[in-house]
Design a protein around this motif. Structure first.
Motif, short mmCIF file in Angstrom:
data_model
loop_
_atom_site.label_atom_id
_atom_site.label_comp_id
_atom_site.label_asym_id
_atom_site.label_seq_id
_atom_site.Cartn_x
_atom_site.Cartn_y
_atom_site.Cartn_z
N THR A 162 -68.47 47.91 12.21
CA THR A 162 -69.27 47.17 11.23
C THR A 162 -68.32 46.45 10.29
O THR A 162 -67.43 47.07 9.71
N GLU A 163 -68.49 45.15 10.15
CA GLU A 163 -67.55 44.33 9.39
C GLU A 163 -68.23 43.66 8.20
O GLU A 163 -69.41 43.29 8.26
N ASP A 164 -67.46 43.47 7.13
CA ASP A 164 -67.91 42.66 6.01
C ASP A 164 -67.86 41.18 6.40
O ASP A 164 -67.17 40.78 7.35
N GLU A 244 -64.96 39.87 9.13
CA GLU A 244 -63.63 40.09 8.56
C GLU A 244 -62.52 40.02 9.61
O GLU A 244 -61.38 39.70 9.30
N ARG A 258 -63.33 36.78 -0.39
CA ARG A 258 -64.37 37.80 -0.47
C ARG A 258 -65.62 37.21 -1.12
O ARG A 258 -65.53 36.32 -1.97
N THR A 260 -69.23 37.99 -3.22
CA THR A 260 -69.95 38.92 -4.10
C THR A 260 -71.42 38.52 -4.14
O THR A 260 -71.79 37.41 -3.74
N SER A 264 -76.91 44.72 0.63
CA SER A 264 -76.21 45.79 1.34
C SER A 264 -76.20 45.59 2.85
O SER A 264 -75.34 46.12 3.55
N LYS A 267 -73.67 42.74 6.49
CA LYS A 267 -72.55 43.11 7.35
C LYS A 267 -72.91 42.70 8.76
O LYS A 267 -74.09 42.46 9.08
#
Length: 301
Positions: A162-164, A244, A258, A260, A264, A267
């Motif tokens: 699981t990636e941002d 990512e 990144r 913001t 939630s 991802k």
């Protein structure tokens, strides 16, 4: 003739004595003698001659001993290789790959599998999501890697990582000077989206996130893969949301920021897919490596 005949003959020839060979084989002398006689009758030649101290090989017997040892070695090798194949330690693994994960998670998994199973040949096939699913159904590949797999009755999905999400930006863009970028700021800038092709895909993920944030994204280009998307971002054609793992693609002119203000669920998952009815030991072995490495891959993602 069967393998027992060969086993008994080799023992007698090496011991040069029926009694000692019988002791070695844990049988009595009379049945051993009968086995050797049956072997000679089947071959139609004399293999052994009796001597005061035991037996000696005839010329034909010496040749047959060499061949019998070769046959025994081949059988032992075949047995071992069959057992290793049954344990998933030998054979061929055909893998469907596509997208940015080939730069990060997939090489780590394949390297770990190769270290654990060095006798398995790994063959890679570049395929998009639809092509992977079709190749699985046709048994042309054993496992594939992709994202956002819709539920299918005959295809199993296993989470790999699981990636941002990050933002690929041209280094001269004003957002490149910021330490991070608020997701809502993307409403003001054109986006490069990927991939085109079978839906649902990463484009749907980005569209949903934008809609949940209250805006409709400005789309400058829709391209076939993440590498093209990052390349266009580097060229100033728009911003590009990427997993990512894309940060390992260090193209000139692009920086990664990144984000913001993301929900939630912002991802992206990487999964491996395989046939639900596939019980091949080599697949089970590979899935075991996926399970073992999932936490470490996700931690580094």
């Amino acid at each position: 003739m069967d393998l027992r005949h060969l086993k008994y003959f080799i023992a007698v020839a090496e011991e040069q004595n029926i009694g000692r060979a019988a002791t070695r084989l844990h049988i009595s002398q009379p049945p051993l003698t009968r086995q050797i006689q049956q072997l000679e009758e089947e071959l139609g030649v004399r293999l052994l001659t009796r001597t005061p101290r035991g037996v000696e090989l005839t010329q034909a017997g010496a040749l047959f001993l060499e061949e019998a040892r070769n046959i025994r070695a081949i059988v032992e090798q075949a047995t071992e290789r069959t057992q290793r194949a049954g344990q998933g330690k030998l054979g061929r693994l055909d893998v469907g790959i596509f997208g940015m994960a080939i730069l990060d998670a997939i090489p780590k998994l394949l390297h770990a599998f190769r270290q654990a199973y060095p006798e398995v040949r790994i063959v890679l096939h570049t395929m998009n999501k639809g092509e992977q699913i079709e190749a699985l159904r046709q048994r042309r590949i054993t496992v594939g890697f992709n994202r956002m797999i819709a539920p299918l009755p005959d295809i199993e999905t296993k989470l790999v990582a699981t990636e941002d999400l990050l933002l690929a930006v041209n280094h001269a863009h004003r957002l490149a000077a910021q330490e991070s970028v608020r997701f809502a700021e993307l409403r003001e800038h054109p986006l490069v989206l990927f991939p085109t092709g079978a839906r649902p895909n990463f484009i749907d993920k980005v569209m949903t996130l934008c809609n949940d944030a209250g805006f409709e994204p400005q789309i400058s280009h829709e391209v076939g893969d993440a590498i093209t998307g990052v390349a266009l971002a580097a060229g100033g054609f728009g911003l590009c949301l990427v997993p990512e793992s894309a940060t390992s693609l260090a193209l000139p002119g692009v920086v990664y920021k990144r984000l913001t203000g993301l929900p939630s669920n912002a991802k992206v998952d990487l999964s491996c897919i395989y046939r639900r009815d596939d019980r091949a030991p080599i697949l089970e072995a590979f899935l075991g490596v996926v399970d073992d490495m999932r936490d470490s891959i996700t931690a580094r993602a």
